[in-house]
Scaffold this motif. Structure first.
Motif, mmCIF file in Angstrom:
data_model
loop_
_atom_site.group_PDB
_atom_site.id
_atom_site.type_symbol
_atom_site.label_atom_id
_atom_site.label_comp_id
_atom_site.label_asym_id
_atom_site.label_seq_id
_atom_site.Cartn_x
_atom_site.Cartn_y
_atom_site.Cartn_z
ATOM 1 N N ASP A 149 0.847 -1.238 0.063
ATOM 2 C CA ASP A 149 0.018 0.084 0.039
ATOM 3 C C ASP A 149 1.107 1.337 -0.097
ATOM 4 N N TYR A 150 2.147 1.324 0.483
ATOM 5 C CA TYR A 150 2.694 2.145 0.370
ATOM 6 C C TYR A 150 3.111 2.927 -0.646
ATOM 7 N N ASP A 151 2.925 2.106 -2.008
ATOM 8 C CA ASP A 151 3.481 2.464 -3.361
ATOM 9 C C ASP A 151 2.259 3.484 -3.757
ATOM 10 N N LYS A 152 1.132 3.388 -3.122
ATOM 11 C CA LYS A 152 0.062 4.229 -3.442
ATOM 12 C C LYS A 152 0.056 5.649 -2.741
ATOM 13 N N GLY A 153 0.901 6.025 -1.827
ATOM 14 C CA GLY A 153 1.021 7.056 -1.191
ATOM 15 C C GLY A 153 2.412 7.717 -1.063
ATOM 16 N N TRP A 154 2.564 8.863 -0.353
ATOM 17 C CA TRP A 154 3.621 9.619 -0.100
ATOM 18 C C TRP A 154 4.156 9.433 1.161
ATOM 19 N N PHE A 155 4.801 8.411 1.419
ATOM 20 C CA PHE A 155 5.181 7.974 2.900
ATOM 21 C C PHE A 155 6.593 8.117 2.988
ATOM 22 N N VAL A 156 7.409 8.699 3.831
ATOM 23 C CA VAL A 156 8.523 8.601 4.502
ATOM 24 C C VAL A 156 8.860 8.111 5.783
ATOM 25 N N ALA A 157 9.914 7.233 5.853
ATOM 26 C CA ALA A 157 10.233 6.988 7.254
ATOM 27 C C ALA A 157 10.556 7.883 8.066
ATOM 28 N N PRO A 158 10.236 7.927 9.575
ATOM 29 C CA PRO A 158 10.692 8.775 10.482
ATOM 30 C C PRO A 158 12.241 8.954 10.328
ATOM 31 N N THR A 159 12.634 10.248 10.351
ATOM 32 C CA THR A 159 14.133 10.300 10.028
ATOM 33 C C THR A 159 14.916 11.168 11.223
ATOM 34 N N ILE A 160 15.867 10.342 11.611
ATOM 35 C CA ILE A 160 16.629 11.316 12.755
ATOM 36 C C ILE A 160 18.045 11.554 12.271
ATOM 37 N N PHE A 161 18.450 12.696 12.237
ATOM 38 C CA PHE A 161 19.832 13.294 12.094
ATOM 39 C C PHE A 161 20.648 13.489 13.334
ATOM 40 N N ALA A 162 21.695 13.020 13.583
ATOM 41 C CA ALA A 162 22.462 13.501 14.709
ATOM 42 C C ALA A 162 23.597 14.360 14.533
ATOM 43 N N ASP A 163 24.323 14.820 15.704
ATOM 44 C CA ASP A 163 25.429 15.507 15.172
ATOM 45 C C ASP A 163 25.326 16.886 14.140
ATOM 46 N N VAL A 164 24.093 17.444 14.557
ATOM 47 C CA VAL A 164 23.788 18.330 13.207
ATOM 48 C C VAL A 164 24.536 19.551 13.931
ATOM 49 N N ASP A 165 25.189 20.189 12.970
ATOM 50 C CA ASP A 165 25.727 21.715 13.196
ATOM 51 C C ASP A 165 24.450 22.766 13.149
ATOM 52 N N PRO A 166 24.578 23.720 13.942
ATOM 53 C CA PRO A 166 23.231 24.630 13.929
ATOM 54 C C PRO A 166 23.108 25.292 12.930
ATOM 55 N N ASP A 167 24.373 25.542 12.014
ATOM 56 C CA ASP A 167 24.318 26.310 10.764
ATOM 57 C C ASP A 167 23.945 25.520 9.616
ATOM 58 N N MET A 168 23.863 24.133 9.783
ATOM 59 C CA MET A 168 23.567 23.439 8.677
ATOM 60 C C MET A 168 21.996 23.789 8.277
ATOM 61 N N ARG A 169 22.034 23.436 6.720
ATOM 62 C CA ARG A 169 20.658 23.951 6.318
ATOM 63 C C ARG A 169 19.515 23.006 6.925
ATOM 64 N N ILE A 170 19.781 21.946 7.180
ATOM 65 C CA ILE A 170 18.588 21.121 8.057
ATOM 66 C C ILE A 170 18.502 21.406 9.168
ATOM 67 N N ALA A 171 19.172 22.357 9.866
ATOM 68 C CA ALA A 171 18.798 23.072 11.105
ATOM 69 C C ALA A 171 18.487 24.399 10.875
ATOM 70 N N GLN A 172 18.303 24.977 9.745
ATOM 71 C CA GLN A 172 17.886 26.153 9.656
ATOM 72 C C GLN A 172 16.735 26.319 8.755
ATOM 73 N N GLU A 173 16.519 25.389 7.806
ATOM 74 C CA GLU A 173 15.309 25.723 6.920
ATOM 75 C C GLU A 173 14.240 24.851 7.181
ATOM 76 N N GLU A 174 13.048 25.419 7.090
ATOM 77 C CA GLU A 174 11.730 24.677 7.352
ATOM 78 C C GLU A 174 11.585 23.307 6.375
#
Ligand code: NAP
Ligand code: MG
Length: 502
Positions: free
Chosen positions: A360-385
């Motif tokens: 059923d996943y193929d019929k929808g827009w599903f992304v696995a819960p994702t965790i990044f660690a050791d993120v630098d506060p200035d990285m784009r993933i820490a700055q952009e919504e």
């Protein structure tokens, strides 16, 4: 064949002058068409605004407690239909049923709360500097309100705007997000059935580029109330300013949860899991950064990954599902591209990071819960919504350091701190620059009777919710009543007191 839904203009359900429609599909099952909606034009918008302008002449004169009576009735009707409204919403935009029930409940709470304003709408009196003079400041309605809303809270957010606009005596033209017209339709239908008079609420579906643009540019529109992205908000704000309209903007967030070394870590993990992955991370208040004291960093990460790994992703109507799909393909692709950016920036991917496929996943827009660690506060993933199920975990050396990281954002909606030290809590309340701060609770979970909104690029100084929303939908008028029967000049006749005593 899916039902065809129409626009609501001047008390009539009508097709768009374009003769065109679009399909609303289920993001958990793309084969399912939820309904067919009008692809409206500028002409449709103009007709709706003209109807609202005409209706305003009478509606503004209806006593506010009477206007509010209709809203009390509507609230009661939403209570009665809550379950079917929630199911429609889950099918339309994917979030799990307990959350769509919560969305509908928020519309109920807001309606009851603001209907009470019908008997308040408080102004104030104050003494005059002159004798034989009375003065007061009263609230007056404004006219036609343009309401433009996003898809993530398809009934709650429209209610935050439309209900106070109506109780205050304005008339409304409402453009919902293209992705969630059914919940918007359901809400408008209830307002109609509750007895909102013809022309007072108008509903026009279609794209932001056509319907939205026509709304924000029309000379009759006095107030634009918008919730959505900062990018679109910036455009609406600039356009509104050039036309001297009042513009209330509620926009993006990059909300941080701080976890101190003295925190209850179980509770902090509960908070980060719910705040980060609830509504599939598609909340303006979603926890997208977790800033953890270095002393408990490793332990927190282990526990957080363990907990998030157990989340079940799937169709929101299935009671065993924890996390639903993303709203549409474009949003899914945006989230996946941010995951790539995070990897390229050197953040450590600890969990997820991919689209779910198969069955059923193929019929929808599903992304696995994702965790990044050791993120630098200035990285784009820490700055952009990102607006998806992606959480960045950032280590911090101290409370001051954690607050500095939390404040290192162009946004400023919500924030949270987990600590058992009252001192840490109060320093965080004092020093985090956001519109909302939670202590020992996640960054999500606002209640309707407190002011809601954010600083920096999240907002432009207004607050929805609470009594403050009334300031958005009214203007102040100061009234001076001189009963001295002579010309008195404020700031000039300073000897008046003496003369009266003579
Ligand atoms: P969006 O793309 O900015 O769209 C919001 C609304 O604006 C939609 O109805 C959209 O119509 C309309 N629109 C788009 N372009 C327009 C234009 N040129 N003129 C007038 N209207 C226009 O946001 P979204 O993707 O729906 O929602 C996600 C965003 O909302 C996130 O950034 C989130 O943080 C923010 N949000 C903020 C809050 C808050 O209270 N701070 C609450 C919830 C969500 P279409 O649907 O037709 O494009
Ligand atoms: Mg849809």
């Amino acid at each position: 064949m899916a039902e065809v839904y129409k626009n609501f203009i001047d008390g009539e359900w009508v097709e768009s002058s374009s003769g065109e429609t679009y399909e609303n599909r289920n993001p958990a099952n793309w084969d399912e068409v939820i309904g067919i909606f009008q692809r409206s034009t500028k002409e449709d918008v103009n007709a709706a605004i003209e109807a609202a302008q005409r209706a305003y002449k009478k509606w503004r004169l209806v006593p506010a407690p009477k206007r509010a009576e209709i809203i009390f009735k509507a609230a009661q009707m939403i209570v009665e239909r809550k379950e079917e409204l929630a199911k429609d919403m889950t099918r339309e935009m994917g979030k799990i049923l307990p959350e769509t029930r919560g969305d509908v409940q928020e519309a109920i709470d807001m309606s009851f709360f603001i209907a009470g304003e019908g008997r308040r709408l408080y102004g104030f009196t104050t003494p005059s500097e002159l004798p034989l003079k009375f003065q007061m400041s009263i609230r007056i309605p404004m006219g036609v309100a343009a309401i433009i809303t996003p898809w993530n809270f398809p009934m709650a957010i429209p209610s935050w705007k439309i209900i106070p606009a109506l109780v205050a005596g304005n008339t409304v033209v409402f453009k919902p997000a293209t992705d969630t017209p059914l919940s918007a339709y359901n809400f408008v239908k209830i307002l109609e059935e509750a007895g909102v008079p013809k022309g007072v609420i108008n509903f026009v579906t279609g794209s932001g580029g056509v319907v939205g643009e026509a709304l924000i540019s029309h000379p009759y529109v006095k107030i634009i109330s918008f919730t959505g992205s900062s990018e679109v908000g910036k455009h609406i704000g600039s356009k509104g300013a050039s036309l001297f309209k009042k513009v209330s903007l509620e926009m993006g967030g990059k909300n941080a949860q701080i976890v101190m070394d003295d925190a209850n870590l179980e509770l902090a993990v509960d908070g980060a899991t719910w705040g980060g992955f609830g509504t599939t991370g598609q909340r303006c208040t979603a926890t997208s950064r977790v800033i953890v004291h270095k002393k408990v960093y490793k332990q927190f990460l282990d526990m957080f990954v363990e907990r998030a790994k157990a989340l079940k992703v799937g169709n929101g109507l299935d009671p065993s599902t924890d996390v639903g799909p993303l709203i549409n393909e474009a949003q899914m692709n945006k989230v996946l591209s941010y995951i790539e950016i995070g990897k390229q920036e050197g953040a450590k991917l600890l969990l997820g990071g991919f689209r779910l496929t198969g069955g059923d996943y193929d019929k929808g827009w599903f992304v696995a819960p994702t965790i990044f660690a050791d993120v630098d506060p200035d990285m784009r993933i820490a700055q952009e919504e990102i607006f998806g199920p992606v959480v960045s975990v950032i280590p911090a050396d101290s409370l001051e350091h954690a607050i500095e990281i939390a404040n290192n954002s162009k946004y400023g909606l919500s924030s949270s701190i987990y600590t058992n030290d009252v001192k840490n809590a109060f320093i965080a309340i004092r020093d985090i620059y956001t519109g909302i701060t939670y202590v020992n609770a996640p960054t999500i979970g606002a209640e309707v009777h407190l002011p809601f909104g954010g600083v920096n690029q999240t907002g432009n100084g207004h607050r929805e919710g609470g009594h403050t929303v009334i300031d958005i939908f009214t203007e102040w008028k100061s009234v001076y009543i001189d009963f001295s029967s002579r010309l008195q000049r404020a700031q000039i006749d300073t000897d008046k007191i003496v003369k009266v005593e003579e």
